[in-house]
Design a protein around this motif. Structure first.
Motif, PDB file in Angstrom:
ATOM      1  N   ALA A  47      -2.370  -1.652  -5.010  1.00 53.41           N
ATOM      2  CA  ALA A  47      -2.510  -0.903  -3.758  1.00 53.41           C
ATOM      3  C   ALA A  47      -3.933  -0.387  -3.585  1.00 53.41           C
ATOM      4  O   ALA A  47      -4.505  -0.448  -2.482  1.00 53.41           O
ATOM      5  CB  ALA A  47      -1.509   0.246  -3.724  1.00 53.41           C
ATOM      6  N   GLU A  48      -4.524   0.110  -4.657  1.00 49.77           N
ATOM      7  CA  GLU A  48      -5.885   0.643  -4.564  1.00 49.77           C
ATOM      8  C   GLU A  48      -6.895  -0.469  -4.293  1.00 49.77           C
ATOM      9  O   GLU A  48      -7.848  -0.284  -3.515  1.00 49.77           O
ATOM     10  CB  GLU A  48      -6.237   1.372  -5.861  1.00 49.77           C
ATOM     11  N   LEU A  49      -6.715  -1.612  -4.918  1.00 57.33           N
ATOM     12  CA  LEU A  49      -7.610  -2.737  -4.656  1.00 57.33           C
ATOM     13  C   LEU A  49      -7.583  -3.132  -3.189  1.00 57.33           C
ATOM     14  O   LEU A  49      -8.634  -3.335  -2.552  1.00 57.33           O
ATOM     15  CB  LEU A  49      -7.196  -3.932  -5.526  1.00 57.33           C
ATOM     16  N   LEU A  50      -6.391  -3.256  -2.641  1.00 51.56           N
ATOM     17  CA  LEU A  50      -6.273  -3.647  -1.242  1.00 51.56           C
ATOM     18  C   LEU A  50      -6.799  -2.561  -0.309  1.00 51.56           C
ATOM     19  O   LEU A  50      -7.485  -2.844   0.676  1.00 51.56           O
ATOM     20  CB  LEU A  50      -4.807  -3.958  -0.922  1.00 51.56           C
ATOM     21  N   ARG A  51      -6.485  -1.320  -0.628  1.00 59.59           N
ATOM     22  CA  ARG A  51      -6.927  -0.207   0.216  1.00 59.59           C
ATOM     23  C   ARG A  51      -8.458  -0.124   0.236  1.00 59.59           C
ATOM     24  O   ARG A  51      -9.059   0.193   1.274  1.00 59.59           O
ATOM     25  CB  ARG A  51      -6.321   1.094  -0.304  1.00 59.59           C
ATOM     26  N   SER A  52      -9.081  -0.427  -0.881  1.00 61.15           N
ATOM     27  CA  SER A  52     -10.543  -0.335  -0.947  1.00 61.15           C
ATOM     28  C   SER A  52     -11.232  -1.402  -0.101  1.00 61.15           C
ATOM     29  O   SER A  52     -12.426  -1.296   0.196  1.00 61.15           O
ATOM     30  CB  SER A  52     -11.015  -0.446  -2.403  1.00 61.15           C
ATOM     31  N   HIS A  53     -10.487  -2.445   0.295  1.00 60.01           N
ATOM     32  CA  HIS A  53     -11.049  -3.505   1.135  1.00 60.01           C
ATOM     33  C   HIS A  53     -10.388  -3.537   2.506  1.00 60.01           C
ATOM     34  O   HIS A  53     -10.437  -4.552   3.201  1.00 60.01           O
ATOM     35  CB  HIS A  53     -10.882  -4.872   0.451  1.00 60.01           C
ATOM     36  N   ALA A  54      -9.785  -2.429   2.909  1.00 61.32           N
ATOM     37  CA  ALA A  54      -9.063  -2.373   4.189  1.00 61.32           C
ATOM     38  C   ALA A  54      -9.969  -2.706   5.363  1.00 61.32           C
ATOM     39  O   ALA A  54      -9.551  -3.379   6.318  1.00 61.32           O
ATOM     40  CB  ALA A  54      -8.432  -1.001   4.373  1.00 61.32           C
ATOM     41  N   VAL A  83       0.828  -1.209   0.000  1.00 62.93           N
ATOM     42  CA  VAL A  83       0.000   0.000   0.000  1.00 62.93           C
ATOM     43  C   VAL A  83       0.862   1.259   0.000  1.00 62.93           C
ATOM     44  O   VAL A  83       0.573   2.225  -0.719  1.00 62.93           O
ATOM     45  CB  VAL A  83      -0.953  -0.019   1.202  1.00 62.93           C
ATOM     46  N   ALA A  84       1.946   1.281   0.764  1.00 62.85           N
ATOM     47  CA  ALA A  84       2.830   2.455   0.787  1.00 62.85           C
ATOM     48  C   ALA A  84       3.618   2.576  -0.515  1.00 62.85           C
ATOM     49  O   ALA A  84       3.900   3.692  -0.968  1.00 62.85           O
ATOM     50  CB  ALA A  84       3.787   2.366   1.974  1.00 62.85           C
ATOM     51  N   ASN A  85       3.982   1.432  -1.097  1.00 66.27           N
ATOM     52  CA  ASN A  85       4.685   1.400  -2.385  1.00 66.27           C
ATOM     53  C   ASN A  85       5.875   2.375  -2.393  1.00 66.27           C
ATOM     54  O   ASN A  85       6.017   3.223  -3.271  1.00 66.27           O
ATOM     55  CB  ASN A  85       3.717   1.738  -3.517  1.00 66.27           C
ATOM     56  N   GLU A  86       6.749   2.224  -1.379  1.00 60.38           N
ATOM     57  CA  GLU A  86       7.846   3.173  -1.181  1.00 60.38           C
ATOM     58  C   GLU A  86       8.765   3.287  -2.393  1.00 60.38           C
ATOM     59  O   GLU A  86       9.324   4.351  -2.663  1.00 60.38           O
ATOM     60  CB  GLU A  86       8.690   2.766   0.039  1.00 60.38           C
ATOM     61  N   GLU A  87       8.966   2.195  -3.119  1.00 59.22           N
ATOM     62  CA  GLU A  87       9.877   2.213  -4.271  1.00 59.22           C
ATOM     63  C   GLU A  87       9.140   2.467  -5.591  1.00 59.22           C
ATOM     64  O   GLU A  87       9.771   2.465  -6.647  1.00 59.22           O
ATOM     65  CB  GLU A  87      10.629   0.879  -4.365  1.00 59.22           C
ATOM     66  N   SER A  88       7.831   2.659  -5.537  1.00 54.89           N
ATOM     67  CA  SER A  88       7.001   2.915  -6.732  1.00 54.89           C
ATOM     68  C   SER A  88       7.167   1.830  -7.794  1.00 54.89           C
ATOM     69  O   SER A  88       7.021   2.087  -8.987  1.00 54.89           O
ATOM     70  CB  SER A  88       7.354   4.285  -7.351  1.00 54.89           C
ATOM     71  N   ASP A  89       7.465   0.605  -7.367  1.00 60.97           N
ATOM     72  CA  ASP A  89       7.666  -0.472  -8.341  1.00 60.97           C
ATOM     73  C   ASP A  89       6.463  -1.383  -8.496  1.00 60.97           C
ATOM     74  O   ASP A  89       6.400  -2.185  -9.426  1.00 60.97           O
ATOM     75  CB  ASP A  89       8.907  -1.294  -7.980  1.00 60.97           C
ATOM     76  N   VAL A  90       5.477  -1.261  -7.581  1.00 66.61           N
ATOM     77  CA  VAL A  90       4.253  -2.051  -7.679  1.00 66.61           C
ATOM     78  C   VAL A  90       3.207  -1.244  -8.435  1.00 66.61           C
ATOM     79  O   VAL A  90       3.058  -0.036  -8.207  1.00 66.61           O
ATOM     80  CB  VAL A  90       3.726  -2.409  -6.274  1.00 66.61           C
ATOM     81  N   HIS A  91       2.486  -1.891  -9.324  1.00 63.87           N
ATOM     82  CA  HIS A  91       1.427  -1.194 -10.052  1.00 63.87           C
ATOM     83  C   HIS A  91       0.433  -0.600  -9.049  1.00 63.87           C
ATOM     84  O   HIS A  91      -0.046  -1.313  -8.146  1.00 63.87           O
ATOM     85  CB  HIS A  91       0.706  -2.155 -10.988  1.00 63.87           C
ATOM     86  N   PRO A  92       0.128   0.680  -9.144  1.00 63.54           N
ATOM     87  CA  PRO A  92      -0.759   1.311  -8.145  1.00 63.54           C
ATOM     88  C   PRO A  92      -2.135   0.677  -8.067  1.00 63.54           C
ATOM     89  O   PRO A  92      -2.831   0.825  -7.058  1.00 63.54           O
ATOM     90  CB  PRO A  92      -0.830   2.773  -8.614  1.00 63.54           C
ATOM     91  N   ARG A  93      -2.533  -0.058  -9.089  1.00 59.70           N
ATOM     92  CA  ARG A  93      -3.848  -0.705  -9.053  1.00 59.70           C
ATOM     93  C   ARG A  93      -3.950  -1.701  -7.899  1.00 59.70           C
ATOM     94  O   ARG A  93      -4.989  -1.797  -7.237  1.00 59.70           O
ATOM     95  CB  ARG A  93      -4.111  -1.416 -10.377  1.00 59.70           C
TER      96      ARG A  93
END
Length: 688
Positions: A662-669, A650-660
């Motif tokens: 992170a958003e999917l997981l965040r939406s089901h937090a 979710v933090a994606n500190e290195e910006s290497d994970v597709h933001p999608r």
């Protein structure tokens, strides 16, 4: 002016030259400043300065350039059929100029067989200068922008010097062997080769080192003081050891409600939702009863040290009003001191009516579950399992966009595993010293475990009850991964297919370097080829297929052709889902709960010792419990593992994970939180 440009470049690199007249820098000073730079800074200088030194040139067709350099890149180690080509690697050709900026001459990529051809103009080396040829090799890196677009970059991984003052128009570098992500030929598992004086071909993200220091610093001195007291002959008591560390979860609960963590209900709850969470089969002796379950740990199959007691453990459980309760524990006990695998055992059965012996049997079962978690769910199924995919991916994925999907989750696992090779296992590893298993016993167990893992057909087992929080969270995470991967393939699927050669080679290496499938005698007799509705198959490999003789490889191939066949794209999506699941969610659950379930020595540990009164004794018998040095190491490790966290999805500190994702997981937090998981604590890769 060139010198002014050089000054500006130095400033941009944080390297200020001494104050002088604006455009004056004598050749000696220029040489001194340039030679003081690191190779990376010299390359930056060369790249930035070269266009300003030369007269502007029109864009030229490489085919019209007069000179050519050719060659072939292969891996350092050969495969069964000979040299293995290093395909699709970027190569740059440079003119070395010691003491001054090097000159860029041209670039290219190796083809599918590792061959390359770079055309260049010798005049680019400078007036009156014959080029001193050098090849430089680069691997691709990437980051994602917030909108999901990829930004590519290149990381230099090596170089090869050619001739000095080359005046010809053709040069053949020949076949060059590059030691790149090599397999360790001496390891029984698929492991990365790191020589004694060498370093792995990758590095931790900078923030991870800070996270480790922050987590470990408060307890490092505690452990050192305990070990020093042991060496001086004034060992602390277990109570002293425990008190010097932060209060553990079980000790806090005991303080609030004495006896709560030793209850039958707590025992069952941790098997459902603690770090021990694993597959729960139905009880085969109670056919058709959906509420009866079984856990079995077959430790007698392995060599033991004769000092610790590690029996076979057979736990029978039952759902009672939504809670998983232990009903019976069967221990297969060796004679004290017995070391050989498959030693004779005496089976003893314990039930809640047995009072103190029941409590001792539950403690033995907790220890067994802890060791099984560390070797199986954690080290085996996550760390070592994911490493074999990481090596194959780094060796083969460069043009295929599959790299963007997988690499963020594979980037650091070989580093932490390299540390674990001596820290946790091996002749002096903590698991070897603190548990009953010898070095050979640990190695055999890990080979058996890796022989039982396959991506094909895997899906998390269904929850067994409403209170099975781990099971519910696993199902949701698996579903969201499926949505993420489907969306990725919808966007990049055609490019994945266009570069299928890389998938073929990845699949070939995974299969070639995996261990033979392992199916024990019990499973061969009771499960393979038979109807066994009590046995959970969704998380296991296909026993009907893997029980063949001779044993096939544990990992199934995705493809065996250079062009995808029907169904193989879906198979590749399943492999990706499997790898990301174990590198993220499954590892986080087993790792992050270490302090919660392994933060009190008397509650749980990796091994109990034979005492004068046997093994089924109370917690107050210090002869049976771990020695103080093992105890402080255990608490240090448990704290370090669960408190060192960096590289979150979710933090994606290195910006290497597709933001999608992170958003999917965040939406089901909120859903994850209801099941006890803070989704923000799930790392994107295994780095601890």
């Amino acid at each position: 002016m060139v010198l002014a440009a050089f000054r500006r470049l130095l400033a941009s690199l944080g390297l200020a030259a001494r104050e002088a007249e604006p455009d004056l820098l004598d050749p000696e000073e220029l040489t001194r400043w340039y030679t003081s730079l690191t190779p990376e800074e010299r390359m930056a200088v060369s790249r930035e300065l070269a266009p300003r030194v030369r007269r502007p040139q029109a864009v030229r067709d490489p085919a019209t350039l007069p000179a050519v350099a050719v060659g072939r890149l292969v891996f350092e180690q050969d495969g069964p059929q000979g040299p293995l080509p290093l395909h699709h690697l970027k190569i740059e050709l440079w003119d070395r100029d010691p003491g001054s900026p090097d000159d860029y001459l041209g670039e290219g990529f190796t083809d599918s067989e590792g061959r390359f051809e770079i055309r260049y103009d010798p005049a680019d080396a400078g007036m009156g200068d014959l080029p001193d040829l050098e090849l430089r090799f680069f691997e691709p890196q990437h980051t994602f922008r917030k909108d999901g677009r990829v930004v590519e970059s290149w990381r230099r991984i090596g170089s090869e010097r050619g001739p000095d003052d080359h005046g010809g128009l053709f040069y053949d570098f020949g076949t060059l062997r590059l030691p790149y992500w090599e397999y360790d030929p001496a390891a029984p598992l698929a492991r990365l080769l790191v020589t004694e004086e060498g370093t792995p071909p990758t590095a931790y993200a900078p923030g991870r080192s800070m996270a480790m220091l922050k987590a470990v610093a408060p307890i490092e001195l505690v452990k050192r003081q305990h070990l020093l007291r042991v060496r001086l002959g004034h060992a602390p008591s277990l109570a002293e050891v425990q008190a010097d560390y932060p209060e553990s979860t079980t000790m806090r609960l005991e303080r609030q409600s004495p006896g709560s963590t030793r209850s039958d209900a707590y025992f069952g709850e941790r098997l459902l939702n603690g770090m021990f969470s694993t597959i729960l089969d139905r009880d085969p002796e109670v056919s058709g009863d959906p509420h009866a379950f079984r856990l079995y740990f077959p430790w007698n199959a392995y060599e033991q040290d004769g000092i610790h007691c590690l029996p076979d453990v057979d736990v029978r459980l039952r759902l009672v009003e939504g809670r998983l309760m232990p009903m019976r524990i069967i221990l297969g006990l060796r004679e004290m001191g017995a070391k050989a695998a498959h030693s004779p055992v005496t089976r003893q059965t314990f039930t809640p009516s047995d009072g103190a012996q029941w409590e001792a049997a539950k403690r033995m079962a907790r220890v067994s579950a802890t060791l099984d978690t560390e070797l199986g769910n954690h080290l085996g199924q996550c760390h070592l399992n994911v490493e074999q995919y990481a090596i194959a991916a780094h060796r083969n994925l460069r043009r295929n966009p599959l790299r963007w999907l997988l690499m963020p989750h594979l980037r650091e696992v070989v580093l932490i595993n390299h540390s674990a090779s001596s820290f946790l296992v091996g002749p002096h590893g903590y698991i070897t010293r603190a548990s009953a298993l010898t070095e050979r016993g640990v190695e055999t167990r890990l080979q058996h475990l890796l022989g039982s893992y396959d991506w094909r057909g895997f899906a998390p087992a269904a929850p067994v009850c409403e209170g099975h929080r781990y099971g519910h969270a696993a199902q949701l995470f698996w579903r969201l991964l499926g949505e993420h991967i489907d969306a990725f393939f919808a966007e990049h699927g055609s490019a994945v297919e266009a570069h299928w050669l890389e998938v073929r080679r990845l699949s070939d290496e995974l299969v070639a370097h995996s261990v033979p499938a392992f199916v024990c005698r019990y499973l061969r007799a009771r499960i393979a080829g038979k109807d066994a509705p009590w046995f959970v198959r969704s998380e296991r490999m296909n026993l009907d297929e893997k029980a063949a003789d001779p044993a096939p490889k544990a990992i199934s191939p995705v493809t065996q052709t250079d062009v995808p066949q029907p169904g193989e794209l879906e198979a590749l999506k399943q492999l990706c889902r499997y790898v990301i699941y174990f590198a993220t969610f499954r590892h986080a659950w087993a790792n992050n709960l270490q302090w919660e379930d392994a933060g009190e020595v008397l509650y749980s540990c990796l091994g109990l010792r034979w005492g004068k009164e046997g093994i089924l004794v109370g917690e107050d018998d210090a002869e049976v419990a771990p020695a103080p040095d093992r105890a402080t190491e255990m608490l240090w490790i448990s704290w370090m593992l669960s408190k060192t966290n960096y590289g979150f999805i979710v933090a994606n500190e290195e910006s290497d994970v597709h933001p999608r994702l992170a958003e999917l997981l965040r939406s089901h937090a909120a859903n994850f939180a209801a099941w006890g998981l803070d989704i923000g604590t799930v790392s994107s890769r295994i780095n601890i």
